[in-house]
Write a protein that holds these residues in place. Structure first.
Motif, PDB file in Angstrom:
ATOM      1  N   ASN A 433       0.772  -1.225   0.132  1.00 25.61           N
ATOM      2  CA  ASN A 433      -0.049   0.040  -0.028  1.00 25.61           C
ATOM      3  C   ASN A 433       0.901   1.410   0.028  1.00 25.61           C
ATOM      4  N   ILE A 434       2.143   1.071   0.699  1.00 33.43           N
ATOM      5  CA  ILE A 434       2.919   2.307   0.509  1.00 33.43           C
ATOM      6  C   ILE A 434       3.369   2.899  -0.778  1.00 33.43           C
ATOM      7  N   LEU A 435       3.844   1.406  -1.226  1.00 29.27           N
ATOM      8  CA  LEU A 435       4.221   1.567  -2.641  1.00 29.27           C
ATOM      9  C   LEU A 435       3.384   2.273  -3.589  1.00 29.27           C
ATOM     10  N   LYS A 436       2.032   1.753  -3.387  1.00 30.86           N
ATOM     11  CA  LYS A 436       0.738   2.603  -4.141  1.00 30.86           C
ATOM     12  C   LYS A 436       0.904   3.857  -4.040  1.00 30.86           C
ATOM     13  N   GLU A 437       1.060   4.333  -2.792  1.00 34.34           N
ATOM     14  CA  GLU A 437       0.821   5.720  -2.559  1.00 34.34           C
ATOM     15  C   GLU A 437       2.138   6.281  -2.925  1.00 34.34           C
ATOM     16  N   ARG A 438       3.537   6.055  -2.898  1.00 32.20           N
ATOM     17  CA  ARG A 438       4.414   6.473  -3.387  1.00 32.20           C
ATOM     18  C   ARG A 438       4.314   6.589  -5.051  1.00 32.20           C
ATOM     19  N   LYS A 439       3.726   5.689  -5.673  1.00 26.90           N
ATOM     20  CA  LYS A 439       3.576   5.869  -7.180  1.00 26.90           C
ATOM     21  C   LYS A 439       2.478   6.855  -7.298  1.00 26.90           C
ATOM     22  N   HIS A 440       1.629   6.844  -6.738  1.00 28.92           N
ATOM     23  CA  HIS A 440       0.301   7.765  -6.840  1.00 28.92           C
ATOM     24  C   HIS A 440       1.021   9.248  -6.895  1.00 28.92           C
ATOM     25  N   MET A 441       1.895   9.267  -5.676  1.00 24.35           N
ATOM     26  CA  MET A 441       2.240  10.814  -5.194  1.00 24.35           C
ATOM     27  C   MET A 441       3.041  11.348  -6.589  1.00 24.35           C
ATOM     28  N   ALA A 442       4.344  10.278  -6.961  1.00 26.50           N
ATOM     29  CA  ALA A 442       5.146  10.563  -7.858  1.00 26.50           C
ATOM     30  C   ALA A 442       4.139  11.166  -9.288  1.00 26.50           C
TER      31      ALA A 442
END
Ligand SMILES: [Zn+2]
Ligand SMILES: [Zn+2]
Length: 537
Positions: A433-442
């Motif tokens: 989930n953290i990865l998804k958020e990082r990708k989303h933010m990027a």
């Protein structure tokens, strides 16, 4: 990344524990390691971890494995021992038991007997592992090629054919180059090319190579010395390789000919070799910084020659070409590996060597490993052309289980857990989930919404809207105002619907509402973070 398990009754043998370096699109993730769930569940059965050779894709996950699973003994050989010990220095709180095997070692268990045969690869001391079972040998070639003029020791052809004679139940073989015809060229040929180039080139030479390729590093050093150049080493991994390999006598040179980066300044000549990392265009590596003109100690000179003693790992071509453009633009002459100039050779078998291995082993069953799916398929095709029955070739996915008994072999319907586990720079695992958020933010930027309410949910002051990488509110006041107004509406409506709505639910409503609103307005979906402060009076 590589990790294979052989299990029989109450015993498990593990072969290799590798790591994969993450692509740039997995945000903030440094490595990918195997999922150890199955091993944790079956810890009692594990008799040992056997390492084929010292490359990161075979040993990199050892510390992470040891953190989660008790491994009675790790068996490795030669330079792999040095590399593993060095790696474990970073994890001083982990205990481990590391034993050195030789080509003559045999380890006996209730259900297995483990032995080894030497192969050639781009690092010294690469071994295949042969596990004797009641039904015949299970053989894992490890990474291999057949180099008929190797630097270092020869492959043990005799032992390979003997295994074939005794009976190989299943061969697991390296598929990296299964689509390349003929033979991989010899490391010695690269040495000859380098010798010639170094003797002809007049100015300074900057040469980039894979740090783990110990033979290549040795040959670059030899070509430098023969042409009268001292070697100055740049890049952490390159320094480490030379340090470990010199200590164990895999790299040798007369004293004073190989220098560390701090000693470059003291040389009052430009007639040197700069040996560095960065052959893949990695942005922080020495060669990239030289190309960018941002390297503190090395500025390009008009007479410089840059040699790539490497090849592009698929996916890195763009970064490498970008660097080459910059190097040429700055006046350097760039030499890459080509059919006319062998500045590099692979450490993996091409089709003819693959055929040789299959002919030596004559396995009943075949399982291609180590390579893209396409290569595994290609390798299986070669195996069936070389005499393995087509239905006996198994191209498997990560987590698949291939089972053998007296009657035959089959792939179990149920896989073992084998998802990729992400590790970030702090060396701890990263939730998906953290990865998804990082990708989303990027991809879309961040929108933070803050306001304060009383415990009776009365708004105090105004709504503050901040963007990072999403929109420039300075030049788009109307967007900022409309988001602020929409937030207020969502807040009031939320209260109207449920008077006792809790803060979490309120935040969720704001996220959903704003998401829709912003998408309709400008077709963007920033990561929305509402922060509602509640004060007591
Ligand atoms: Zn390897
Ligand atoms: Zn490998």
């Amino acid at each position: 990344m590589n990790m294979y398990i052989v299990e029989c009754n109450d015993e498990i043998i593990i072969m290799d524990a590798g790591i994969l370096f993450a692509d740039d699109d997995v945000h903030g993730v440094s490595y990918i390691i195997p999922d150890f769930t199955y091993l944790k569940q079956n810890q009692k059965k594990i008799v040992g971890l056997f390492i084929t050779h010292g490359h990161e894709d075979h040993i990199g996950a050892i510390p992470f494995l040891l953190k989660q699973v008790e491994i009675p003994t790790i068996y490795a050989s030669g330079i792999a021992i040095g590399i593993i010990k060095n790696k474990m220095l970073e994890f001083s709180n982990i205990n481990y038991n590391l034993k050195e095997y030789t080509e003559n070692s045999i380890y006996k268990y209730k259900n297995f007997e483990v032995s080894f045969f030497r192969t050639n690869h781009s690092i010294p001391d690469s071994f295949g592992i042969a596990i004797k079972t009641r039904l015949g040998y299970i053989v894992n070639t490890g990474d291999f090629k057949f180099d008929f003029m190797p630097i270092g020791e020869k492959s043990n052809y005799y032992k390979m054919t003997s295994l074939g004679k005794e009976g190989v139940l299943c061969l697991m073989a390296d598929s990296t180059n299964a689509d390349i015809s003929q033979f991989s060229s010899s490391e010695k040929k690269v040495g000859i090319t380098l010798m010639n180039l170094f003797s002809q080139i007049e100015g300074r030479i900057i040469v980039a190579a894979f740090a783990s390729n110990v033979y290549r590093v040795q040959q670059i050093i030899e070509a430098s010395i023969a042409s009268g150049r001292k070697v100055v080493v740049f890049g952490h991994s390159m320094e480490k390789t030379i340090e470990i390999a010199s200590k164990l006598k895999y790299i040798t040179y007369p004293k004073g000919w190989v220098l560390n980066s701090r000693e470059l300044k003291k040389q009052n000549t430009d007639f040197v070799t700069i040996l560095c990392t960065g052959s893949q265009g990695e942005p922080m590596a020495a060669l990239s910084r030289i190309a960018n003109g941002t390297h503190k100690q090395i500025k390009l000179l008009p007479n410089d020659t840059v040699i790539y003693s490497s090849k592009a790992i698929p996916g890195n071509e763009l970064f490498i070409n970008r660097n080459i453009n910059k190097l040429v633009h700055a006046g350097a002459h760039v030499i890459q590996n080509s059919p006319l100039t062998d500045t590099h050779t692979t450490g993996h078998a091409s089709q003819n060597e693959i055929r040789m291995m299959l002919s030596f082993m004559q396995p009943k069953y075949f399982m291609p490993v180590h390579g893209e799916y396409l290569m595994l398929k290609e390798h299986a095709k070669i195996a069936s052309e070389t005499g393995v029955k087509k239905e006996n070739c198994f191209v498997l996915d990560t987590g698949d289980v291939l089972a053998f008994n007296d009657k035959g072999a089959k792939v179990f319907k149920k896989k073992i857990p084998a998802s990729e586990v992400y590790i970030d720079a702090s060396l701890s695992d990263v939730d998906s989930n953290i990865l998804k958020e990082r990708k989303h933010m990027a991809d879309e930027g961040l929108l933070a919404i803050t306001f304060t309410i009383t415990k009776h949910k009365r708004l105090i002051g105004s709504v503050v809207v901040k963007s990072s990488g999403f929109a420039d509110f300075e030049s788009s006041k109307s967007l900022e105002n409309s988001i602020r107004q929409k937030t207020l509406d969502l807040f009031t409506n939320g209260l109207k619907e449920h008077k006792n709505i809790n803060i979490k639910a309120l935040e969720k409503q704001i996220i959903v509402g704003l998401n829709q609103f912003i998408y309709q307005k400008i077709e963007r979906r920033p990561l929305i973070v509402p922060i509602i402060n509640v004060i007591n009076n």
